[in-house]
Scaffold this motif. Sequence first.
Motif, mmCIF file in Angstrom:
data_model
loop_
_atom_site.group_PDB
_atom_site.id
_atom_site.type_symbol
_atom_site.label_atom_id
_atom_site.label_comp_id
_atom_site.label_asym_id
_atom_site.label_seq_id
_atom_site.Cartn_x
_atom_site.Cartn_y
_atom_site.Cartn_z
ATOM 1 N N ALA A 378 64.932 80.055 35.442
ATOM 2 C CA ALA A 378 65.485 80.993 36.616
ATOM 3 C C ALA A 378 65.281 80.019 38.082
ATOM 4 O O ALA A 378 64.253 79.376 37.774
ATOM 5 C CB ALA A 378 65.897 82.322 36.748
ATOM 6 N N ILE A 379 66.343 78.960 38.485
ATOM 7 C CA ILE A 379 65.633 78.122 39.546
ATOM 8 C C ILE A 379 65.595 79.038 41.003
ATOM 9 O O ILE A 379 66.690 79.351 41.511
ATOM 10 C CB ILE A 379 66.967 76.892 39.739
ATOM 11 C CG1 ILE A 379 66.928 76.599 38.091
ATOM 12 C CG2 ILE A 379 66.784 76.425 40.869
ATOM 13 C CD1 ILE A 379 68.586 75.198 38.486
ATOM 14 N N GLY A 380 64.407 79.092 41.362
ATOM 15 C CA GLY A 380 64.046 79.957 42.281
ATOM 16 C C GLY A 380 64.852 81.636 42.128
ATOM 17 O O GLY A 380 64.622 81.567 41.413
ATOM 18 N N ASN A 381 64.608 82.375 43.318
ATOM 19 C CA ASN A 381 64.527 83.788 43.685
ATOM 20 C C ASN A 381 65.042 83.911 44.850
ATOM 21 O O ASN A 381 64.159 83.115 45.982
ATOM 22 C CB ASN A 381 63.404 84.241 42.924
ATOM 23 C CG ASN A 381 63.478 85.307 43.873
ATOM 24 O OD1 ASN A 381 63.655 86.533 42.931
ATOM 25 N ND2 ASN A 381 62.277 86.131 44.596
ATOM 26 N N GLU A 382 65.991 84.630 45.289
ATOM 27 C CA GLU A 382 66.854 85.061 45.841
ATOM 28 C C GLU A 382 66.817 83.929 47.357
ATOM 29 O O GLU A 382 66.894 83.998 48.439
ATOM 30 C CB GLU A 382 66.347 86.189 46.958
ATOM 31 C CG GLU A 382 66.011 87.199 46.053
ATOM 32 C CD GLU A 382 65.255 88.426 47.021
ATOM 33 O OE1 GLU A 382 64.270 88.355 47.190
ATOM 34 O OE2 GLU A 382 65.696 89.233 46.041
ATOM 35 N N ASP A 383 66.893 82.285 46.552
ATOM 36 C CA ASP A 383 67.491 81.616 47.378
ATOM 37 C C ASP A 383 68.329 80.816 47.958
ATOM 38 O O ASP A 383 68.905 79.967 48.801
ATOM 39 C CB ASP A 383 66.713 80.429 47.365
ATOM 40 C CG ASP A 383 64.800 80.445 46.940
ATOM 41 O OD1 ASP A 383 64.091 81.308 47.868
ATOM 42 O OD2 ASP A 383 64.049 79.876 45.911
ATOM 43 N N CYS A 384 69.683 81.440 47.917
ATOM 44 C CA CYS A 384 70.816 81.099 47.521
ATOM 45 C C CYS A 384 71.238 80.485 48.726
ATOM 46 O O CYS A 384 72.089 79.577 48.934
ATOM 47 C CB CYS A 384 71.921 82.038 47.210
ATOM 48 S SG CYS A 384 73.291 81.298 46.803
ATOM 49 N N GLY A 385 70.961 81.421 49.879
ATOM 50 C CA GLY A 385 71.239 81.537 51.474
ATOM 51 C C GLY A 385 70.397 80.133 51.704
ATOM 52 O O GLY A 385 70.714 79.248 52.694
ATOM 53 N N SER A 411 71.295 80.576 38.365
ATOM 54 C CA SER A 411 71.529 80.724 39.914
ATOM 55 C C SER A 411 71.160 81.885 40.292
ATOM 56 O O SER A 411 71.504 82.408 39.955
ATOM 57 C CB SER A 411 72.631 80.081 39.885
ATOM 58 O OG SER A 411 72.793 80.002 41.429
ATOM 59 N N ASN A 412 70.837 81.345 41.648
ATOM 60 C CA ASN A 412 70.500 83.104 42.237
ATOM 61 C C ASN A 412 71.300 83.753 43.102
ATOM 62 O O ASN A 412 71.506 84.806 44.100
ATOM 63 C CB ASN A 412 69.401 82.238 44.226
ATOM 64 C CG ASN A 412 67.885 81.860 43.548
ATOM 65 O OD1 ASN A 412 67.102 81.750 43.709
ATOM 66 N ND2 ASN A 412 67.917 82.127 41.680
ATOM 67 N N CYS A 413 72.507 82.462 43.273
ATOM 68 C CA CYS A 413 73.824 82.840 44.243
ATOM 69 C C CYS A 413 74.953 84.252 42.997
ATOM 70 O O CYS A 413 74.774 84.073 42.237
ATOM 71 C CB CYS A 413 74.721 82.238 44.309
ATOM 72 S SG CYS A 413 73.642 80.738 45.261
ATOM 73 N N ASP A 414 74.842 84.771 43.487
ATOM 74 C CA ASP A 414 76.176 85.737 43.217
ATOM 75 C C ASP A 414 77.258 85.805 43.613
ATOM 76 O O ASP A 414 77.778 85.202 44.109
ATOM 77 C CB ASP A 414 75.630 86.860 44.375
ATOM 78 C CG ASP A 414 76.941 88.413 43.247
ATOM 79 O OD1 ASP A 414 76.787 88.261 42.280
ATOM 80 O OD2 ASP A 414 76.772 88.987 44.674
ATOM 81 N N GLY A 415 77.612 85.407 41.960
ATOM 82 C CA GLY A 415 79.350 85.327 40.662
ATOM 83 C C GLY A 415 79.958 86.391 41.362
ATOM 84 O O GLY A 415 81.168 85.963 40.467
ATOM 85 N N ASP A 428 72.258 85.876 38.879
ATOM 86 C CA ASP A 428 71.209 86.749 39.742
ATOM 87 C C ASP A 428 72.222 87.615 40.595
ATOM 88 O O ASP A 428 72.933 87.346 41.339
ATOM 89 C CB ASP A 428 70.136 86.722 40.455
ATOM 90 C CG ASP A 428 68.423 86.661 39.885
ATOM 91 O OD1 ASP A 428 68.747 87.251 39.381
ATOM 92 O OD2 ASP A 428 67.700 85.453 39.999
ATOM 93 N N PHE A 429 71.775 88.963 39.506
ATOM 94 C CA PHE A 429 72.516 90.087 40.699
ATOM 95 C C PHE A 429 71.276 90.714 41.377
ATOM 96 O O PHE A 429 70.253 91.867 40.588
ATOM 97 C CB PHE A 429 72.977 90.648 40.155
ATOM 98 C CG PHE A 429 74.820 91.478 41.413
ATOM 99 C CD1 PHE A 429 75.415 91.158 42.556
ATOM 100 C CD2 PHE A 429 73.766 93.012 41.092
ATOM 101 C CE1 PHE A 429 76.068 92.784 43.490
ATOM 102 C CE2 PHE A 429 74.647 94.019 42.204
ATOM 103 C CZ PHE A 429 75.554 93.773 43.077
#
Length: 672
Positions: A378-385, A411-415, A428-429
Amino acid sequence: MASGKAPHCVLLVYLFLSFACQCFGIGVDADNSVLLVDASEASGRPIPDTLFGIFFEEINHAGAGGLWAELVSNRGFEAGGPNVPSNIDPWAIIGDESVLNVSTDRSSLFERNKIALRLDVLCDSKGPNACPAGGVGVYNPGYWGMNIEQGKTYKLVLYVRSLGSVDITVLLTDSNGQKLAAANIIASASEVSDWKKLEIPLEALGTSHNARLQLTTTRKGVIWFDQVSLMPLDTYKGHGFRKDIFQMLANLKPRFLRFPGGCFVEGDWLRNAFRWKDTVGPWEERPGHFGDVWLYWTDDALGYYEFLQLSEDLGALPVWVFNNGVSHHDEVVSSVVKPFVQEALDGIEFARGPPDSKWGSLRASMGHPEPFDLRYVAIGNEDCGKKNYRGNYLKFYAAIKRDYPDIKIISNCDGSNKPLDHPADLYDFHIYTTANDIFSKNHRFDNVPRKGPKAFVSEYAVNDKRDAGRGSFLAALAEAGFLIGLERNSDVVDMVSYAPLFVNENDQRWNPDAIVFNSSSLYGTPSYWVLRFFTESSAATLLKSVLQTNFSSSLVASAISWKNSENDKDYIRIKVVNYGSNTMNLKISVDGLENSIQASGSNKTVLISTNLLEENSFSEPDKVVPQQSPLENAAAKMDVVLPPHSLTSFDLLKGPSYIRITGADSFSRSSI
C-alpha cells in the motif's frame, strides 16, 4: 450499455423469486420473513481467498509492551533522545544521591544507539561508607509491570563495562520486593574494561504479574549498562511473539496481515515516520524511534522482518504499508521523491529477493533464506487528499510495476464513489462511525462498478463513544451487519480488516479495540467475537440468497458453502443479524442441494446480550461471547427464531450426495 442489461437482471430476479415461492409454498406476512438460498453449484460465486484478515498498527502499545514479548521498556536508554543528559524513564534508581549518581552518556558500543547508562557508585561493600542492604543501582518495571511465572525461564541479555572489577546482583522481584529469580555477575576489571555482552538465564521461583528487573551492586566504582533485554523463552516458535496474544490472532484464521500502520507509517512529521531499514538487523543496532502520532517510543524490535515472520507464522499474506514521502504535516515533492521510491524497492527486495541479493542477503542473515510471500503493498495511508500524493503515487506505482509486475498495489483513494484517476489494483476504504450508520452501510457496495480496482476495507469500526464504550455489544452487532454486506459484495470487495486490533489497558490511545490485554491477561471485545463468525468465509463459496422481509432496515443475511478442514465435512453457513428490538420468525429454504442436510452435526451459534452496551472485561472476559448449540431441526426447509438484537449463524452439515442412476426413476445416495 448498463441500461440495456438492467431489464434482464430484473427479470432473472423475478423468475428466481417466483420459482422459489412456488416450490416452497412460501409467502411473506407481517410477522414472518423468508430467506431463500440457492445452493446449486452453478449459482455460487467464489469468495476471494483474502477476504478477512487483520490490521496491525503500533498504537496503544500493541507491539511494544504487547505482542512483542520483550519485558524491558526503554532497554537501550534511547527513549530520552540522542542528547545527554537524558530521561531514562521508566528506569528508576535504587538508593539516593549520597550513595549513587545515575546519568547517561554517549559511550555505547553501537553507532546508531550511542546512549548508555552510567552508574557512579559512591558507597562500598564495607566500612563507614558501606552501601545500604541490598545494594544500590537501578530497576525497570517493564510495561506497567512484568509478567513473571513460576517455573518459566527468562533470558537476560545486557552489555556491561566498568573501570574496575564488578559484582552485580540481578534480581527479578515482585512489587513487594520478594525475590522471584536471581543471578550474580562477577567479573575482573580486564574482563569488562571494554563492552561485554552477557546472557543469563533466570528461572522464576515464584509468580508475579507486576514484577521488575533490578541491577544492583555494593562495590564502589563506575559501571555502564546498555541494551538490557529480558525475554521469556516460550515465545511462539521462539520468534518473539507473546503466545497468548498470538493465539488470539491465529483463532481468527486471518488471510492477510496489513502492517505496520496506519498513522504510525506516516508520522506526524516525516522525521518520526516508520522507516523499515532502521528496523532490521541485530536488535541492539536498531535505533528505535518516537512515534509522534501515538506519542510513545518504540525500540523497533518488532520491525519489518518480524512483521513478515508474523504473517508467515499466521499463514497470512503480508500487506506492507510504506511511507510515500507524506506525513501529517510535511510532504516531499514528487520531483525529489526518488529516494523514497528506492527505499520501497529495497524493502520489496528484502522480502522477496534471493539470498545472494543485497537486501535478500540481510534477510537470510537474520534466519530466513527463503523469500517471504509479499504480494501486496500500500502506497501510504489516508494520504489521498494530500498535495503531493498523486504525483508521488504514480512514481512508486511505475517503479514497482516495472520491477515487480505481479505485486498488487493499493491506493489510498476511495474508488467506490467515482473511478480513480490513477492505476491501482485495490483502493483503501476506511469507515469509523456510529452503530446505526455502519449497519445501514451493509448495502454500501451493492451498486459500485463491478469492474476496475477492488475495495480493501482495511479499517472499519463503530467508534462513537455513546455506542461503542470500550467495546460494546451494540457496536459489534452493527459491525456484523456491515460485514455481511461486504461478504455479499465480495466480487468487488477483496479484503476486510477491523481497526485497531490491540490495546494495552494501561495506554488506550484509541477506543474501542478488538483485543484488550495487560501484562498477563487478555480478552476479546464483542467486535473480536463477531470476527470469529467470518473465519470460514475466505475462499468459501457465496450462495445466492434473497431475503423477503418487511424488516429490511433491521434484518440482513448471507449464505456460504464451506469445508471444515478439521473434519473434512461440507457445510452451509447462514448468518443473520437481527438489529431490531423484536423477536423475528424466519423461514429458511435451501434449494438446489445435491446433498441432504443432516441434523446431527449441524449447529447454531448466537451472539446476544440483553444490554446493548454490555462489554467484556478482565473480571468477566466471557460476558458477551458466542454460544453454540446443536441445531436439532436442521433441514433444507426450517423455521427459526431470531432473538432481538442478535447475530445468529446456522451451520448446516451436508449429508450424502444424491446421484441419479441412468435409466432409473429414483435417486441413489452416495457418500461422496
